[in-house]
Motif scaffolding. Structure first.
Motif, PDB file in Angstrom:
ATOM      1  N   VAL A   1      -4.293  -1.933  -5.664  1.00  0.00           N
ATOM      2  CA  VAL A   1      -3.965  -2.224  -4.266  1.00  0.00           C
ATOM      3  C   VAL A   1      -5.216  -2.700  -3.539  1.00  0.00           C
ATOM      4  CG1 VAL A   1      -2.121  -0.502  -4.270  1.00  0.00           C
ATOM      5  CG2 VAL A   1      -4.390   0.155  -3.489  1.00  0.00           C
TER       6      VAL A   1
ATOM      7  N   TYR B   1      -6.967   4.814  -2.022  1.00  0.00           N
ATOM      8  CA  TYR B   1      -7.104   3.870  -3.129  1.00  0.00           C
ATOM      9  C   TYR B   1      -7.415   4.670  -4.381  1.00  0.00           C
ATOM     10  CZ  TYR B   1      -9.077   0.405  -6.299  1.00  0.00           C
ATOM     11  OH  TYR B   1      -9.336  -0.367  -7.388  1.00  0.00           O
TER      12      TYR B   1
ATOM     13  N   GLN C   1       0.847  -1.192   0.000  1.00  0.00           N
ATOM     14  CA  GLN C   1       0.000   0.000   0.000  1.00  0.00           C
ATOM     15  C   GLN C   1       0.883   1.242   0.000  1.00  0.00           C
ATOM     16  OE1 GLN C   1      -3.569   0.789   0.092  1.00  0.00           O
ATOM     17  NE2 GLN C   1      -2.581   2.759  -0.284  1.00  0.00           N
TER      18      GLN C   1
ATOM     19  N   ARG D   1       2.377  -0.112  -8.085  1.00  0.00           N
ATOM     20  CA  ARG D   1       1.376  -0.868  -7.337  1.00  0.00           C
ATOM     21  C   ARG D   1      -0.041  -0.379  -7.627  1.00  0.00           C
ATOM     22  NH1 ARG D   1       6.149  -1.352  -5.007  1.00  0.00           N
ATOM     23  NH2 ARG D   1       6.606  -3.188  -3.720  1.00  0.00           N
TER      24      ARG D   1
END
Length: 824
Positions: free
Chosen positions: A371, A344, A268, A366
């Motif tokens: 994520v 997010y 994250q 990522r």
């Protein structure tokens, strides 16, 4: 992805497998361990030592004599570090014989008349950092004198897995995700890390310090924020610096290191703002304005696009969402109030921004893959507690979560019958559902032969029954699926492609190179070369330039020509063979398979074809290079057809408005065999050159292989060498440009009669005394008795008088019928 075996063991206390066993099982479970690196080799002799005394060196300024206790034994070490602690402080001592990376084994050294037996090591000597300002100073309570390095700092010894993570597994971009897989593979329990206890709380109200407004729930479904006050920015503890360094991340400061620790742990990305630099105490999530200026952390001033998502304060952008923060709000040594961002961002938006600005970061890597949106609150709590612990801060109670609708988790059915059928092996259904539960998936409706499974926020790749079956297969082990050789059913011999291979062989022999081109093109490209409109459209095209099946081979070849020229390659001689997808009535043979009556109306015809493109200088040796022209294309076209048919091929000027529109009307030619047209050649029309941005003229050849195959191959017949010598004559006729060489040759053959064995054009000349709209065509004529080949015993020698008489008829006919004049 670098993964620490030690960290995995900390996340899984029940794991007793060795590093080699874990690496092997991960690879067999779909997370390929590409390499294994051992950290800490050779550092076993290093021990904790307590400083007893510090004295200046008797002859070397800047150096000091440090007496240390290494556990019941004292020794003197010469040290030049400026941060040697006062007596009672703890340091790390490398005794004699220790192998230091880059230095080799330590031996006694005499420095200025004083013998130094060992070394007080720094982070640089241990490979913890590329450079360091001083030696490692330990906390006073960390290990008694004489304790081994690995006992007080377990991080110093580790095994690092280099894992090749596929794009569909974003969960494996963090240690928690890898640990979850390891737990499932070894059948042990796994519980995600819980937030630690916050040591100190602040009495400040969160809404009085900062407000968050999320104006784009489509691109940012969840934006979380928390605040920690009274933070002391300092170097991270040794264990954290060591962990980051061996995983390829440079330690910076405690707050920044914590965000990187969370990144590596949970996959994250997080960002820490200096709250005092967040203007107006307000955070906003919005799209950028076109041309809005912003300077990222790397010091590059950028002009933003209206599609970019930015994190703003009251006066402007502070971060490029999901990619990189800005210079104005970064953490500094003077920072005391920290604003933590944990959000997010949707993958597609981050991917576009990253590509647009050429910014590939660990964060964007990522977010682009997706994520775990469900872990945002927990990760934010963990980071807040760590900053309070390592930075001495006080957390402000509560957190801000500006949320919109989050992605909906799919509910996927799993049937035992389908599971066994797809894998080809009987799998106990209880075992299959147990595997899915260990992977963090929720069984919402249980059953003995059929269940419903809810997807997980950390596994965006699971949305179908086949995905669930794949998870069961890889966790159980693909080696448990039996290998069976399928029954081989006899098939009739395939002749498909024989004609194309023969054409490719001849083209290669003529000096051309094969270009492998897509069968998919764009309608615009087909329109540019005036090809028939496309019959087949692709439902899931690779991109906008590959949406229809080709009806011409030229778009792919011209794309290759343009690319070659843009890369500085001037001489291009390429060809391609393959099918053109035309209406069934226009094709004579399907090269894929014979069509059945029931589907003949639905499928297009696949007409085998050949195309070549020539550009740049003609291949020469010890001569000045000359550019290729239409005669090079003509020669290749005729030679290809004659080699494939063993028949005489002839070239004709394309007829007026009926000629190929993608070729220049003054140079377009047709290839004929008997009364069948089998191809065209000539220079590309300037409009086609411009449409494909070719940067110069080019010549093409197009042959219809199906038509050539329909002619059949004539069997070569032996012809005896004539016994009688020929009588040859050369003639150069000046004719108007409207008169073709073919017309002149036909008149010559007719006037010369049966005594003329062959007529060959060998020169075309302009300039000099020849009028501007005329040219000189030179022909070589061979005269011989026609019986010389069929009846050699009855053949006779031709006399000069006979030949001169026929030759005079040739000149007269050319002048009367074509207006030709004998060139002086």
């Amino acid at each position: 992805m670098l993964v620490s075996y030690l960290w995995i063991k900390q996340l899984l206390p029940g794991l007793h497998a060795t590093a080699a066993e874990v690496a092997s099982r991960l690879t067999r479970g779909g997370l390929e361990v590409e390499a294994v690196q051992e950290v800490g080799l050779g550092l076993d002799p290093i021990v904790v030592a307590e400083v007893r005394a510090i004295e200046p060196h008797p002859s070397k300024s800047g150096l000091r004599l440090v007496t240390v206790d290494r556990g019941g034994q004292t020794q003197c070490v010469v040290c030049g570090a400026s941060n040697v602690p006062a007596p009672g402080g703890r340091v790390l001592l490398a005794p004699l014989g220790t192998v230091i990376p880059g230095l080799g084994p330590l031996t006694p050294r005499e420095i200025g008349g004083v013998s130094s037996e060992g070394m007080l090591v720094s982070e640089e000597e241990l490979g913890l950092a590329t450079e360091s300002d001083g030696i490692i100073v330990l906390d006073s309570g960390l290990g008694a004198p004489g304790s081994k390095l690995f006992d007080v700092l377990p991080e110093a010894r580790d095994t690092i897995f280099h894992i090749g993570v596929t794009p569909n597994r974003p969960d494996a971009l963090g240690h928690v995700g890898v640990a979850r897989d390891v737990a499932a593979l070894f059948g042990i329990e796994f519980a995600p890390p819980a937030p630690g206890a916050v040591a100190r709380w602040s009495d400040e109200r969160l809404d009085a310090l900062v407000t968050v407004e999320n104006h784009d729930f489509e691109r940012c479904p969840h934006y979380g924020a928390a605040v920690v006050l009274d933070v002391s920015i300092a170097p991270s503890p040794v264990w954290l610096r060591w962990r980051l360094h061996k995983l390829g991340v440079r330690p910076i400061s405690n707050v920044v290191d914590i965000t990187n620790f969370v990144l590596l742990g949970f996959g994250q990305p997080m960002h820490a703002f200096d709250l005092d630099r967040v203007r107006g105490g307000r955070i906003g999530v919005r799209r950028a304005r076109a041309g809005e200026p912003f300077t990222t952390l790397d010091g590059v001033a950028r002009s933003l696009d209206a599609d970019d998502l930015v994190i703003c304060d009251a006066e402007g952008p502070s971060a490029l969402a999901g990619v990189m923060g800005g210079q104005d709000s970064e953490i500094r040594d003077s920072t005391r109030r920290v604003l933590l961002e944990c959000a997010y961002f949707t993958p597609r938006g981050v991917r576009r921004t990253s590509r647009r600005h050429g910014l590939g970061t660990e964060s964007s890597f990522r977010f682009e893959r997706g994520v775990d949106f469900g872990a945002v609150p927990r990760v934010l709590e963990i980071a807040t507690a760590l900053i309070c612990e390592l930075g001495g801060g006080a957390a402000v109670k509560g957190a801000i979560h500006a949320k919109g609708p989050e992605p909906e988790l799919p509910v996927v059915p799993l049937r035992s019958q389908r599971l066994n059928a797809l894998l080809g092996v009987e799998v106990p259904f209880a075992e299959a559902t147990g595997i899915l539960r260990r992977l963090g998936l929720e069984v919402v409706r249980d059953g003995s032969t059929e269940v419903e499974v809810r997807g997980a926020s950390h596994r965006p790749d699971i949305s179908r029954e086949a995905d669930l079956i794949e998870e069961v297969a890889r966790v159980r082990g693909l080696d448990l699926i039996p290998s069976k050789i399928p029954a081989i059913q006899p098939q009739p011999p395939r002749t498909s492609g024989k004609l194309e291979r023969e054409a490719a062989t001849h083209a290669t022999a003529l000096g051309l190179s094969e270009a492998l081109t897509y069968s998919f093109v764009s309608p615009r490209e087909l329109e540019a070369v005036h090809a028939p409109p496309p019959l087949v459209r692709i439902k899931n095209p690779l991109n906008e330039a590959r949406t229809v099946m080709r009806t011409s081979l030229l778009p792919g070849l011209l794309e290759a020509l343009g690319r070659a020229r843009r890369h500085g390659e001037a001489a291009v001689r390429l060809f391609a063979v393959g099918s053109r997808f035309l209406p069934a009535a226009d094709e004579t043979r399907s090269v894929a398979r014979p069509r059945r009556p029931e589907d003949a109306r639905d499928l297009p015809g696949e007409r085998p074809s050949f195309a070549a493109v020539l550009a740049g200088p003609r291949p020469t040796y010890l001569a000045a290079p000359e550019p290729v022209d239409v005669f090079d294309a003509k020669g290749i076209a005729l030679e290809m057809v004659e080699r494939m048919t063993h028949r005489t091929a002839r070239a004709r000027l394309a007829s007026g408005g009926e000629g190929p529109r993608h070729l220049h009307p003054r140079g377009a030619g047709e290839v004929w065999v008997d009364d069948q047209r089998v191809g065209v050649f000539g220079p590309l029309h300037p409009e086609v050159v411009d449409a494909f941005d070719l940067g110069g003229e080019a010549f093409v050849v197009e042959l219809d292989l199906a038509a050539i195959e329909g002619l059949g191959r004539r069997t070569p017949r032996h012809r005896a060498i004539p016994r009688l010598p020929p009588v040859t004559r050369d003639v150069a006729m000046v004719v108007h440009d409207d008169v073709t060489a073919e017309q002149v040759e036909a008149v010559i053959r007719e006037a010369a009669g049966e005594l003329c064995e062959s007529v060959t054009l060998f020169d075309v000349f302009r300039s000099g005394s020849i009028p501007d709209d005329h040219r000189s065509l030179a022909f070589h004529l061979v005269y011989r008795d026609p019986k010389a080949a069929s009846e050699p015993d009855r053949a006779r020698m031709l006399t000069d008088r006979e030949v001169d008489q026929r030759h005079a008829q040739v000149l007269a006919a050319a002048g009367q019928r074509l207006g030709g004049q004998l060139r002086a």
